[in-house]
Structure formats: C-alpha cells, structure tokens
Design a protein around this motif. Sequence first.
Motif, PDB file in Angstrom:
ATOM      1  N   ASN A   1       0.827  -1.215   0.000  1.00  0.00           N
ATOM      2  CA  ASN A   1       0.000   0.000   0.000  1.00  0.00           C
ATOM      3  C   ASN A   1       0.858   1.260   0.000  1.00  0.00           C
ATOM      4  O   ASN A   1       0.367   2.351   0.246  1.00  0.00           O
ATOM      5  CB  ASN A   1      -0.968   0.008   1.185  1.00  0.00           C
ATOM      6  CG  ASN A   1      -0.246   0.040   2.524  1.00  0.00           C
ATOM      7  OD1 ASN A   1       0.981  -0.050   2.583  1.00  0.00           O
ATOM      8  ND2 ASN A   1      -1.013   0.163   3.596  1.00  0.00           N
ATOM      9  N   ILE A   2       2.157   1.078  -0.285  1.00  0.00           N
ATOM     10  CA  ILE A   2       3.056   2.220  -0.428  1.00  0.00           C
ATOM     11  C   ILE A   2       3.881   2.059  -1.701  1.00  0.00           C
ATOM     12  O   ILE A   2       4.015   0.951  -2.230  1.00  0.00           O
ATOM     13  CB  ILE A   2       4.003   2.390   0.780  1.00  0.00           C
ATOM     14  CG1 ILE A   2       4.942   1.189   0.901  1.00  0.00           C
ATOM     15  CG2 ILE A   2       3.219   2.618   2.067  1.00  0.00           C
ATOM     16  CD1 ILE A   2       6.046   1.384   1.918  1.00  0.00           C
ATOM     17  N   ILE A   3       4.428   3.168  -2.186  1.00  0.00           N
ATOM     18  CA  ILE A   3       5.297   3.153  -3.352  1.00  0.00           C
ATOM     19  C   ILE A   3       6.728   3.004  -2.848  1.00  0.00           C
ATOM     20  O   ILE A   3       7.313   3.949  -2.326  1.00  0.00           O
ATOM     21  CB  ILE A   3       5.136   4.446  -4.175  1.00  0.00           C
ATOM     22  CG1 ILE A   3       3.657   4.700  -4.484  1.00  0.00           C
ATOM     23  CG2 ILE A   3       5.934   4.366  -5.471  1.00  0.00           C
ATOM     24  CD1 ILE A   3       3.380   6.085  -5.022  1.00  0.00           C
ATOM     25  N   LYS A   4       7.268   1.834  -2.989  1.00  0.00           N
ATOM     26  CA  LYS A   4       8.591   1.545  -2.464  1.00  0.00           C
ATOM     27  C   LYS A   4       9.667   2.236  -3.302  1.00  0.00           C
ATOM     28  O   LYS A   4       9.411   2.689  -4.428  1.00  0.00           O
ATOM     29  CB  LYS A   4       8.810   0.034  -2.427  1.00  0.00           C
ATOM     30  CG  LYS A   4       7.861  -0.675  -1.452  1.00  0.00           C
ATOM     31  CD  LYS A   4       8.094  -2.165  -1.414  1.00  0.00           C
ATOM     32  CE  LYS A   4       7.166  -2.851  -0.419  1.00  0.00           C
ATOM     33  NZ  LYS A   4       7.373  -4.323  -0.369  1.00  0.00           N
ATOM     34  N   PRO A   5      10.888   2.346  -2.771  1.00  0.00           N
ATOM     35  CA  PRO A   5      11.952   3.072  -3.483  1.00  0.00           C
ATOM     36  C   PRO A   5      12.167   2.623  -4.928  1.00  0.00           C
ATOM     37  O   PRO A   5      12.379   3.460  -5.815  1.00  0.00           O
ATOM     38  CB  PRO A   5      13.181   2.809  -2.612  1.00  0.00           C
ATOM     39  CG  PRO A   5      12.621   2.676  -1.227  1.00  0.00           C
ATOM     40  CD  PRO A   5      11.309   1.963  -1.404  1.00  0.00           C
ATOM     41  N   ALA A   6      12.132   1.325  -5.194  1.00  0.00           N
ATOM     42  CA  ALA A   6      12.337   0.840  -6.563  1.00  0.00           C
ATOM     43  C   ALA A   6      11.246   1.350  -7.497  1.00  0.00           C
ATOM     44  O   ALA A   6      11.512   1.707  -8.655  1.00  0.00           O
ATOM     45  CB  ALA A   6      12.382  -0.689  -6.579  1.00  0.00           C
ATOM     46  N   ALA A   7      10.018   1.394  -6.995  1.00  0.00           N
ATOM     47  CA  ALA A   7       8.906   1.909  -7.800  1.00  0.00           C
ATOM     48  C   ALA A   7       9.024   3.405  -8.001  1.00  0.00           C
ATOM     49  O   ALA A   7       8.711   3.934  -9.075  1.00  0.00           O
ATOM     50  CB  ALA A   7       7.585   1.562  -7.126  1.00  0.00           C
ATOM     51  N   GLN A   8       9.472   4.123  -6.978  1.00  0.00           N
ATOM     52  CA  GLN A   8       9.663   5.561  -7.110  1.00  0.00           C
ATOM     53  C   GLN A   8      10.714   5.874  -8.171  1.00  0.00           C
ATOM     54  O   GLN A   8      10.540   6.778  -8.995  1.00  0.00           O
ATOM     55  CB  GLN A   8      10.072   6.161  -5.764  1.00  0.00           C
ATOM     56  CG  GLN A   8       8.986   6.080  -4.701  1.00  0.00           C
ATOM     57  CD  GLN A   8       9.378   6.779  -3.409  1.00  0.00           C
ATOM     58  OE1 GLN A   8      10.122   7.740  -3.419  1.00  0.00           O
ATOM     59  NE2 GLN A   8       8.862   6.289  -2.290  1.00  0.00           N
ATOM     60  N   GLU A   9      11.793   5.125  -8.164  1.00  0.00           N
ATOM     61  CA  GLU A   9      12.840   5.321  -9.162  1.00  0.00           C
ATOM     62  C   GLU A   9      12.321   5.018 -10.563  1.00  0.00           C
ATOM     63  O   GLU A   9      12.606   5.739 -11.522  1.00  0.00           O
ATOM     64  CB  GLU A   9      14.040   4.435  -8.839  1.00  0.00           C
ATOM     65  CG  GLU A   9      15.207   4.597  -9.798  1.00  0.00           C
ATOM     66  CD  GLU A   9      16.384   3.711  -9.436  1.00  0.00           C
ATOM     67  OE1 GLU A   9      17.382   3.734 -10.173  1.00  0.00           O
ATOM     68  OE2 GLU A   9      16.299   2.993  -8.410  1.00  0.00           O
ATOM     69  N   PHE A  10      11.557   3.960 -10.676  1.00  0.00           N
ATOM     70  CA  PHE A  10      10.976   3.571 -11.961  1.00  0.00           C
ATOM     71  C   PHE A  10      10.087   4.686 -12.518  1.00  0.00           C
ATOM     72  O   PHE A  10      10.194   5.066 -13.691  1.00  0.00           O
ATOM     73  CB  PHE A  10      10.177   2.281 -11.773  1.00  0.00           C
ATOM     74  CG  PHE A  10       9.375   1.853 -12.973  1.00  0.00           C
ATOM     75  CD1 PHE A  10       9.978   1.223 -14.044  1.00  0.00           C
ATOM     76  CD2 PHE A  10       7.994   2.058 -13.011  1.00  0.00           C
ATOM     77  CE1 PHE A  10       9.237   0.822 -15.152  1.00  0.00           C
ATOM     78  CE2 PHE A  10       7.244   1.656 -14.100  1.00  0.00           C
ATOM     79  CZ  PHE A  10       7.872   1.033 -15.176  1.00  0.00           C
ATOM     80  N   LEU A  11       9.217   5.234 -11.699  1.00  0.00           N
ATOM     81  CA  LEU A  11       8.271   6.249 -12.152  1.00  0.00           C
ATOM     82  C   LEU A  11       8.974   7.505 -12.657  1.00  0.00           C
ATOM     83  O   LEU A  11       8.458   8.186 -13.552  1.00  0.00           O
ATOM     84  CB  LEU A  11       7.311   6.607 -11.020  1.00  0.00           C
ATOM     85  CG  LEU A  11       6.281   5.539 -10.668  1.00  0.00           C
ATOM     86  CD1 LEU A  11       5.533   5.903  -9.385  1.00  0.00           C
ATOM     87  CD2 LEU A  11       5.293   5.337 -11.811  1.00  0.00           C
ATOM     88  N   GLY A  12      10.144   7.805 -12.140  1.00  0.00           N
ATOM     89  CA  GLY A  12      10.831   9.028 -12.509  1.00  0.00           C
ATOM     90  C   GLY A  12      11.272   9.101 -13.945  1.00  0.00           C
ATOM     91  O   GLY A  12      11.593  10.194 -14.439  1.00  0.00           O
ATOM     92  N   SER A  13      11.252   7.974 -14.668  1.00  0.00           N
ATOM     93  CA  SER A  13      11.735   7.975 -16.052  1.00  0.00           C
ATOM     94  C   SER A  13      10.697   7.512 -17.072  1.00  0.00           C
ATOM     95  O   SER A  13      11.040   7.251 -18.226  1.00  0.00           O
ATOM     96  CB  SER A  13      12.984   7.089 -16.158  1.00  0.00           C
ATOM     97  OG  SER A  13      12.680   5.753 -15.777  1.00  0.00           O
ATOM     98  N   GLN A  14       9.444   7.427 -16.660  1.00  0.00           N
ATOM     99  CA  GLN A  14       8.431   6.847 -17.545  1.00  0.00           C
ATOM    100  C   GLN A  14       7.633   7.894 -18.323  1.00  0.00           C
ATOM    101  O   GLN A  14       7.407   9.004 -17.858  1.00  0.00           O
ATOM    102  CB  GLN A  14       7.489   5.961 -16.744  1.00  0.00           C
ATOM    103  CG  GLN A  14       8.194   4.814 -16.041  1.00  0.00           C
ATOM    104  CD  GLN A  14       9.127   4.052 -16.953  1.00  0.00           C
ATOM    105  OE1 GLN A  14       8.722   3.601 -18.027  1.00  0.00           O
ATOM    106  NE2 GLN A  14      10.388   3.924 -16.564  1.00  0.00           N
ATOM    107  N   ASN A  15       7.199   7.462 -19.541  1.00  0.00           N
ATOM    108  CA  ASN A  15       6.442   8.336 -20.442  1.00  0.00           C
ATOM    109  C   ASN A  15       5.030   7.837 -20.750  1.00  0.00           C
ATOM    110  O   ASN A  15       4.246   8.560 -21.360  1.00  0.00           O
ATOM    111  CB  ASN A  15       7.162   8.458 -21.797  1.00  0.00           C
ATOM    112  CG  ASN A  15       8.556   9.005 -21.683  1.00  0.00           C
ATOM    113  OD1 ASN A  15       9.513   8.244 -21.544  1.00  0.00           O
ATOM    114  ND2 ASN A  15       8.691  10.312 -21.729  1.00  0.00           N
TER     115      ASN A  15
END
Length: 299
Positions: A29-43
């Motif tokens: 139910n949280i956005i973990k660090p790996a997911a946060q990093e992933f989102l930063g480069s998506q289009n």
Amino acid sequence: MTFHSGEIAVQTQAGVRDEAQRLCTVVSNIIKPAAQEFLGSQNLAVAGTVDVNGRVWASLLTGQSGFVQVLNEQTVQIDANLIPDVVLKQNLYSNSQIGLLVIDLANRRRLRLNGKAEIQPEGKIIVQIQQAFFNCPKYIQIRHIEKGVIEALGKPEIFTTEALNETINTLITTADTFFIASSHPDFGADASHRGGYPGFIQVVNSNKLVFPDYTGNNMFQTFGNLVVNPHAGLLFIDFEHGHTLQLTGKAEVIWNANKLSTFAGAQRLVEFDVEQVLETRNASLLRWRFGEYSPVNPR
C-alpha cells in the motif's frame, strides 16, 4: 492484501489458489523506493476509470519523463494537461476509482498503482495509492520511443460509434498489444496489459471480439473483477502514429476446452461485447518504433 470473492473464484477454478495466496506479499500500500525510481523515467501509462453509467474505460496517458510524479510514498501526481482523453476526467469527477498501469516498453517493466483520484483545479490528477506492485515482463513487445515529446501534427479528433468497422477491425486484428480495464464496486478499478503475436485477438462480428488469456501471475485481478462486474474497457494504441481506439462493453470469461483449442497457449478466453467505440486521432505526442516480440508469446 486480501483477495475478493471474484479473484478467489477464478484462482480456485484455475487451480492456483495456494500460489496466489503466497503472492499477496508482493502487493504493497506504499510506493517503495524501486517503484519511485521507476516512475521518474516513464512516459506511458494507462488508466482504468468508471463512468456515470457504470461502464469501464481504459485511457492513454503520456508525457515527458516523470509525468507521473511521486509526492510521497502513498501519493502520485499526474500532469494530465496534455491528455486529450475526454472520458478520463469526466469519469473521475463522478467516480474517484482509478487503476494505473505504468509501462516501460523498451525494458519490459510494468507497475500497477490502484487507488482514488482527485482532479486539481489546474488539471493535475492526485492519486492516493491503495495498491502498488510490479508485474512480470511476460508478453510485452519491445518498443522504443522514436522521438521525445514533439509538436503535434494536428489537434486531437474524436470519433464515436457503437460498432466496429473495417478500419477498426484491421487495427484490432493486427495488434500485438492492448490494455484492459476492469472494476470491482468495493475494491476499485484496475488496468492491465495484454500481448501476443498479431492475430491473437479475433473479431467475431461488428460488436464482438474474442481473445485468449495466457499463463500469468495467477492473482487474476482482472478476471476476478470481471466475474463480479462484467463491464470492461479496452485500449488499442497505434504506436507509430499516436492514435488510439477505446472500446467499452461487457466481458465474459470462457473456460470451454473446445473453444480454447483454437487459440495457441490459451488458458481461458474472453468474449467482449462492444457497446461504444471512441477513436482518437493524434491522441499522443509520442511515437514508438517496434523492437522485437516477447520470446514467450505463444505460437
């Protein structure tokens, strides 16, 4: 995470109930660090939403890298000002359910973020996350962004009909990728990816499609929703030209062995009855170049 009755019913019928239960731990139910990093480069993302009549829609969202911005571990902000999808915002004003699939086609990675959304006065969408988890890379065809965000070649044009036509049929039957949105009245909306070789989706008639379901993660969020609520939305993207095709209608899961035999690798089928069609020209400023098919696509 706990599964709802529809998911449990499909897991049980598929004989994977114990395996699915073990997978509960991957859903957070949280956005973990790996997911946060992933989102930063998506289009690219796809949103599942529900309209005032209970119909479900899948919508395309695109933007510059990081247009889905993490505000904190349970909140993301989507810069949706460039999104021409008229359905998306209308739906969120009346129903806050949203299912997000953020997908990296070039690297075969996908992240699901499900929760509640609110549209801000300036047009941005704030999503409070209830579920966050990565999916496996199966059936994702590699595509590379041909260009960054470019000047639009033309303003978006939207065409509405209630049936398929020859042009639409060609897009569907030559597609190797589409997205499906579903919804549960209590557990919310969801968006998911489907892929295969061109021709894996068949047009039965002007208001019906059928497509296979291959071996997946065995949690069955989409199919579990469909057992409870047959309303669903499909999204097809013309990756080369930036156009989209959105279908809303009702879906039925088919387990009949005789029907399955006509689709290579099919574990189940979905028969989809089309109720409304939206074609949007110039729906995205992004273009993608095909790379290669997934090595696990059934032949």
